[in-house]
Design a protein around this motif. Structure first.
Motif, PDB file in Angstrom:
ATOM      1  N   VAL A  34       0.858  -1.187   0.000  1.00  0.00           N
ATOM      2  CA  VAL A  34       0.000   0.000   0.000  1.00  0.00           C
ATOM      3  C   VAL A  34       0.893   1.235   0.000  1.00  0.00           C
ATOM      4  O   VAL A  34       2.091   1.136   0.297  1.00  0.00           O
ATOM      5  CB  VAL A  34      -0.968  -0.008   1.218  1.00  0.00           C
ATOM      6  CG1 VAL A  34      -1.974  -1.131   1.090  1.00  0.00           C
ATOM      7  CG2 VAL A  34      -0.225  -0.110   2.522  1.00  0.00           C
ATOM      8  N   PRO A  35       0.369   2.406  -0.351  1.00  0.00           N
ATOM      9  CA  PRO A  35       1.205   3.607  -0.426  1.00  0.00           C
ATOM     10  C   PRO A  35       1.876   3.954   0.905  1.00  0.00           C
ATOM     11  O   PRO A  35       1.410   3.584   1.981  1.00  0.00           O
ATOM     12  CB  PRO A  35       0.214   4.704  -0.843  1.00  0.00           C
ATOM     13  CG  PRO A  35      -0.875   3.991  -1.530  1.00  0.00           C
ATOM     14  CD  PRO A  35      -0.994   2.659  -0.842  1.00  0.00           C
ATOM     15  N   PHE A  36       2.973   4.689   0.798  1.00  0.00           N
ATOM     16  CA  PHE A  36       3.752   5.149   1.948  1.00  0.00           C
ATOM     17  C   PHE A  36       2.865   5.890   2.943  1.00  0.00           C
ATOM     18  O   PHE A  36       2.042   6.713   2.562  1.00  0.00           O
ATOM     19  CB  PHE A  36       4.884   6.052   1.459  1.00  0.00           C
ATOM     20  CG  PHE A  36       5.822   6.514   2.521  1.00  0.00           C
ATOM     21  CD1 PHE A  36       6.705   5.634   3.119  1.00  0.00           C
ATOM     22  CD2 PHE A  36       5.826   7.834   2.935  1.00  0.00           C
ATOM     23  CE1 PHE A  36       7.585   6.058   4.094  1.00  0.00           C
ATOM     24  CE2 PHE A  36       6.705   8.273   3.908  1.00  0.00           C
ATOM     25  CZ  PHE A  36       7.584   7.383   4.491  1.00  0.00           C
ATOM     26  N   LEU A  37       3.004   5.590   4.207  1.00  0.00           N
ATOM     27  CA  LEU A  37       2.264   6.184   5.336  1.00  0.00           C
ATOM     28  C   LEU A  37       0.777   5.854   5.337  1.00  0.00           C
ATOM     29  O   LEU A  37      -0.017   6.580   5.933  1.00  0.00           O
ATOM     30  CB  LEU A  37       2.473   7.695   5.407  1.00  0.00           C
ATOM     31  CG  LEU A  37       3.833   8.156   5.897  1.00  0.00           C
ATOM     32  CD1 LEU A  37       3.931   9.672   5.860  1.00  0.00           C
ATOM     33  CD2 LEU A  37       4.131   7.648   7.290  1.00  0.00           C
ATOM     34  N   THR A  38       0.379   4.789   4.696  1.00  0.00           N
ATOM     35  CA  THR A  38      -0.999   4.323   4.805  1.00  0.00           C
ATOM     36  C   THR A  38      -1.153   3.605   6.140  1.00  0.00           C
ATOM     37  O   THR A  38      -0.316   2.792   6.516  1.00  0.00           O
ATOM     38  CB  THR A  38      -1.350   3.357   3.655  1.00  0.00           C
ATOM     39  OG1 THR A  38      -1.187   4.042   2.423  1.00  0.00           O
ATOM     40  CG2 THR A  38      -2.769   2.847   3.780  1.00  0.00           C
ATOM     41  N   GLY A  39      -2.210   3.922   6.856  1.00  0.00           N
ATOM     42  CA  GLY A  39      -2.412   3.323   8.172  1.00  0.00           C
ATOM     43  C   GLY A  39      -2.766   1.851   8.104  1.00  0.00           C
ATOM     44  O   GLY A  39      -3.628   1.447   7.318  1.00  0.00           O
ATOM     45  N   LEU A  40      -2.096   1.063   8.917  1.00  0.00           N
ATOM     46  CA  LEU A  40      -2.377  -0.363   9.048  1.00  0.00           C
ATOM     47  C   LEU A  40      -2.681  -0.659  10.512  1.00  0.00           C
ATOM     48  O   LEU A  40      -2.061  -0.100  11.405  1.00  0.00           O
ATOM     49  CB  LEU A  40      -1.183  -1.203   8.597  1.00  0.00           C
ATOM     50  CG  LEU A  40      -0.715  -1.021   7.162  1.00  0.00           C
ATOM     51  CD1 LEU A  40       0.577  -1.790   6.936  1.00  0.00           C
ATOM     52  CD2 LEU A  40      -1.784  -1.472   6.198  1.00  0.00           C
ATOM     53  N   TRP A  41      -3.636  -1.568  10.740  1.00  0.00           N
ATOM     54  CA  TRP A  41      -4.027  -1.903  12.105  1.00  0.00           C
ATOM     55  C   TRP A  41      -3.877  -3.396  12.340  1.00  0.00           C
ATOM     56  O   TRP A  41      -4.096  -4.203  11.437  1.00  0.00           O
ATOM     57  CB  TRP A  41      -5.480  -1.502  12.363  1.00  0.00           C
ATOM     58  CG  TRP A  41      -5.639  -0.024  12.505  1.00  0.00           C
ATOM     59  CD1 TRP A  41      -5.707   0.659  13.674  1.00  0.00           C
ATOM     60  CD2 TRP A  41      -5.752   0.948  11.469  1.00  0.00           C
ATOM     61  NE1 TRP A  41      -5.835   2.002  13.429  1.00  0.00           N
ATOM     62  CE2 TRP A  41      -5.865   2.208  12.085  1.00  0.00           C
ATOM     63  CE3 TRP A  41      -5.734   0.886  10.074  1.00  0.00           C
ATOM     64  CZ2 TRP A  41      -5.983   3.385  11.361  1.00  0.00           C
ATOM     65  CZ3 TRP A  41      -5.846   2.061   9.363  1.00  0.00           C
ATOM     66  CH2 TRP A  41      -5.978   3.293  10.010  1.00  0.00           C
ATOM     67  N   ALA A  42      -3.529  -3.741  13.584  1.00  0.00           N
ATOM     68  CA  ALA A  42      -3.420  -5.149  13.977  1.00  0.00           C
ATOM     69  C   ALA A  42      -3.954  -5.284  15.396  1.00  0.00           C
ATOM     70  O   ALA A  42      -3.879  -4.339  16.199  1.00  0.00           O
ATOM     71  CB  ALA A  42      -1.977  -5.617  13.920  1.00  0.00           C
ATOM     72  N   LYS A  43      -4.496  -6.432  15.699  1.00  0.00           N
ATOM     73  CA  LYS A  43      -5.021  -6.688  17.039  1.00  0.00           C
ATOM     74  C   LYS A  43      -4.227  -7.833  17.649  1.00  0.00           C
ATOM     75  O   LYS A  43      -4.161  -8.925  17.096  1.00  0.00           O
ATOM     76  CB  LYS A  43      -6.500  -7.041  16.985  1.00  0.00           C
ATOM     77  CG  LYS A  43      -7.134  -7.204  18.356  1.00  0.00           C
ATOM     78  CD  LYS A  43      -8.624  -7.420  18.251  1.00  0.00           C
ATOM     79  CE  LYS A  43      -9.231  -6.064  17.967  1.00  0.00           C
ATOM     80  NZ  LYS A  43     -10.616  -5.950  18.338  1.00  0.00           N
ATOM     81  N   LEU A  44      -3.603  -7.578  18.791  1.00  0.00           N
ATOM     82  CA  LEU A  44      -2.867  -8.592  19.530  1.00  0.00           C
ATOM     83  C   LEU A  44      -3.660  -8.967  20.774  1.00  0.00           C
ATOM     84  O   LEU A  44      -4.278  -8.106  21.392  1.00  0.00           O
ATOM     85  CB  LEU A  44      -1.488  -8.079  19.928  1.00  0.00           C
ATOM     86  CG  LEU A  44      -0.552  -7.665  18.807  1.00  0.00           C
ATOM     87  CD1 LEU A  44       0.713  -7.075  19.385  1.00  0.00           C
ATOM     88  CD2 LEU A  44      -0.223  -8.860  17.945  1.00  0.00           C
ATOM     89  N   GLU A  45      -3.605 -10.241  21.145  1.00  0.00           N
ATOM     90  CA  GLU A  45      -4.314 -10.687  22.346  1.00  0.00           C
ATOM     91  C   GLU A  45      -3.312 -11.260  23.333  1.00  0.00           C
ATOM     92  O   GLU A  45      -2.490 -12.107  22.997  1.00  0.00           O
ATOM     93  CB  GLU A  45      -5.362 -11.730  21.972  1.00  0.00           C
ATOM     94  CG  GLU A  45      -6.420 -11.168  21.048  1.00  0.00           C
ATOM     95  CD  GLU A  45      -7.810 -11.632  21.420  1.00  0.00           C
ATOM     96  OE1 GLU A  45      -7.982 -12.200  22.500  1.00  0.00           O
ATOM     97  OE2 GLU A  45      -8.707 -11.405  20.607  1.00  0.00           O
ATOM     98  N   PHE A  46      -3.392 -10.768  24.556  1.00  0.00           N
ATOM     99  CA  PHE A  46      -2.549 -11.247  25.648  1.00  0.00           C
ATOM    100  C   PHE A  46      -3.436 -11.724  26.783  1.00  0.00           C
ATOM    101  O   PHE A  46      -3.973 -10.926  27.543  1.00  0.00           O
ATOM    102  CB  PHE A  46      -1.630 -10.133  26.174  1.00  0.00           C
ATOM    103  CG  PHE A  46      -0.606  -9.680  25.206  1.00  0.00           C
ATOM    104  CD1 PHE A  46       0.450 -10.494  24.845  1.00  0.00           C
ATOM    105  CD2 PHE A  46      -0.679  -8.412  24.651  1.00  0.00           C
ATOM    106  CE1 PHE A  46       1.407 -10.067  23.952  1.00  0.00           C
ATOM    107  CE2 PHE A  46       0.273  -7.975  23.759  1.00  0.00           C
ATOM    108  CZ  PHE A  46       1.333  -8.810  23.410  1.00  0.00           C
ATOM    109  N   GLY A  47      -3.619 -13.023  26.890  1.00  0.00           N
ATOM    110  CA  GLY A  47      -4.401 -13.579  27.993  1.00  0.00           C
ATOM    111  C   GLY A  47      -5.815 -13.031  28.079  1.00  0.00           C
ATOM    112  O   GLY A  47      -6.277 -12.691  29.159  1.00  0.00           O
TER     113      GLY A  47
END
Length: 139
Positions: free
Chosen positions: A89-102
């Protein structure tokens, strides 16, 4: 302006202002605020501390040279932009991720890392300018 009251209150005021600047930084992509405003608040806190106690205590409290902090922030901001390019995707396009800890979900985004980088650039550069002016005044 190195009165006893100011020298006594300045470390506490600095701590509160840095804490508030982190709050403004972290709420920045959901509400008004962000890395730039948070960085200005933190740099103002270090300037107040420098006026009250001198440049040497501020440099000791920062641990790193202000321009090194600024450089690290620039690197973090650039890497957050390059990270999006790795996903096509283009430079500085926002990407999101969801991490789960317990069972606790943690939402991470490249926007947050970009804001953290901007925060560090502003803190480092403005603090460096303020400390240089303070040193020059007393030389």
């Amino acid at each position: 302006m190195r009165t006893l009251i100011f020298r006594t209150v300045a470390p506490y005021l600095t701590s509160l202002m840095v804490l508030f600047s982190i709050f403004v930084l972290l709420r920045g992509h959901n509400e008004p605020g962000g890395g730039f405003i948070g960085g200005l608040i933190a740099a103002s806190a270090f300037a107040i501390y420098g006026i009250a106690c001198g440049v040497a205590p501020v440099r000791r409290s920062l641990y790193f040279h202000p321009m090194a902090i600024s450089g690290a922030g620039l690197l973090i901001s650039a890497l957050s932009g390059l990270f999006s390019m790795m996903f096509g995707v283009p430079f500085l396009t926002g990407l999101w991720a969801k991490l789960e800890f317990g069972g606790l979900a943690l939402d991470l985004s490249t926007v947050l890392f970009f804001d953290i980088g901007v925060y560090l650039v502003v803190v480092g550069s403005i603090t460096s300018i303020a400390l240089a002016l303070e040193e020059r005044e007393h030389a």
